[in-house]
Design a protein around this motif. Structure first.
Motif, PDB file in Angstrom:
ATOM      1  N   ILE A   5       0.853  -1.188   0.000  1.00  0.00           N
ATOM      2  CA  ILE A   5       0.000   0.000   0.000  1.00  0.00           C
ATOM      3  C   ILE A   5       0.885   1.232   0.000  1.00  0.00           C
ATOM      4  O   ILE A   5       1.729   1.407   0.888  1.00  0.00           O
ATOM      5  N   LEU A   6       0.695   2.078  -1.007  1.00  0.00           N
ATOM      6  CA  LEU A   6       1.457   3.314  -1.127  1.00  0.00           C
ATOM      7  C   LEU A   6       0.619   4.443  -0.546  1.00  0.00           C
ATOM      8  O   LEU A   6      -0.289   4.954  -1.192  1.00  0.00           O
ATOM      9  N   GLY A   7       0.916   4.812   0.697  1.00  0.00           N
ATOM     10  CA  GLY A   7       0.125   5.802   1.410  1.00  0.00           C
ATOM     11  C   GLY A   7      -0.350   5.237   2.729  1.00  0.00           C
ATOM     12  O   GLY A   7      -0.468   4.014   2.901  1.00  0.00           O
ATOM     13  N   ALA A   8      -0.647   6.133   3.668  1.00  0.00           N
ATOM     14  CA  ALA A   8      -1.057   5.695   5.010  1.00  0.00           C
ATOM     15  C   ALA A   8      -2.265   6.477   5.502  1.00  0.00           C
ATOM     16  O   ALA A   8      -2.436   6.679   6.705  1.00  0.00           O
ATOM     17  N   GLY A  48       7.072   0.135   6.005  1.00  0.00           N
ATOM     18  CA  GLY A  48       8.324   0.517   5.375  1.00  0.00           C
ATOM     19  C   GLY A  48       8.157   1.806   4.613  1.00  0.00           C
ATOM     20  O   GLY A  48       7.156   2.512   4.770  1.00  0.00           O
ATOM     21  N   GLY A  49       9.105   2.098   3.753  1.00  0.00           N
ATOM     22  CA  GLY A  49       8.999   3.255   2.883  1.00  0.00           C
ATOM     23  C   GLY A  49       8.201   2.913   1.642  1.00  0.00           C
ATOM     24  O   GLY A  49       7.786   1.766   1.434  1.00  0.00           O
ATOM     25  N   LEU A  50       7.997   3.909   0.797  1.00  0.00           N
ATOM     26  CA  LEU A  50       7.251   3.667  -0.441  1.00  0.00           C
ATOM     27  C   LEU A  50       7.935   2.612  -1.299  1.00  0.00           C
ATOM     28  O   LEU A  50       7.273   1.719  -1.862  1.00  0.00           O
ATOM     29  N   ASP A  51       9.254   2.673  -1.410  1.00  0.00           N
ATOM     30  CA  ASP A  51       9.975   1.700  -2.228  1.00  0.00           C
ATOM     31  C   ASP A  51       9.917   0.313  -1.611  1.00  0.00           C
ATOM     32  O   ASP A  51       9.861  -0.695  -2.333  1.00  0.00           O
TER      33      ASP A  51
END
Length: 215
Positions: A5-8, A48-51
């Motif tokens: 998931i890209l975003g929180a 984690g991070g986006l990557d």
């Protein structure tokens, strides 16, 4: 299924929660690690991070506002071969017109920013709280979720995730039709904010193609 998931934000929370409950492996990635970690802890996912999230997931959910969508996709790194779900809506108050104007759809722009990814437009027609329902069933009928995508396997993966919510996937055609889906969302949201019910403008399926009676 492994889902990154890209975003929180709220959509990440709502859909991520449902998919963790359905037994999928989920990682939340965000520009601010503390936000990703807080959401992941709440829903039972990794962080984690986006990557990191992009590398982890076979399927990725782009769960940010459209204004930050392209930057988020670029920050996620190489996405070739990934299924990328676009749930963004390029619209907003006060008039709820499309921010994309007469140009490419949001989904088309996202696909251009993520070469090699299989973009599927989905989950953009409903308020985030609808996706928190277990399941989203109204009047005894599961919620239909239109999907637009060009890759059959990618669309099939998203169809599975739709069913895991208790919803019914609807074939919306290829990604070229994503702009129509985005325009539908903008139009419906404008009606809702005006106090109208868009459901009243859609006839039952049995008469949608005509009653068969002479005119």
């Amino acid at each position: 299924m492994r889902i990154g998931i890209l975003g929180a934000g709220n959509m990440a929370d709502a859909l991520g929660t449902q998919w963790v409950r359905a037994g999928h492996e989920v990682m939340v990635g965000a520009r601010r690690p503390e936000r990703a970690a807080a959401l992941a802890e709440r829903i039972g996912a990794a962080a984690g991070g986006l990557d990191d999230a992009a590398a982890f997931g076979d399927v990725l959910l782009l769960a940010v506002h459209y204004a930050g969508a392209l930057d988020t996709v670029r920050a996620a790194g190489a996405l070739e071969g990934k299924v990328l779900i676009d749930c963004t809506n390029p619209t907003g108050p006060p008039d709820w017109t499309l921010h994309t104007g007469d140009g490419p759809s949001a989904a088309g722009r996202i696909a251009a920013a993520a070469p090699g990814a299989h973009v599927v437009k989905a989950f953009n027609l409903c308020h985030v709280d609808v996706w928190r329902l277990t399941p989203p069933v109204f009047g005894g009928r599961p919620l239909g979720v239109p999907l637009c995508g060009d890759d059959a396997a990618a669309v099939g993966a998203v169809e599975r995730l739709v069913r895991d919510l208790g919803c019914a996937p609807l074939n919306g055609g290829g990604l070229a039709r994503a702009g129509q889906l985005e325009a539908t969302a903008a139009f419906m949201i404008g009606l809702w904010f005006g106090g109208a019910d868009p459901a009243t403008m859609v006839p039952p399926l049995e008469v949608a193609h005509g009653t068969g009676r002479p005119g």
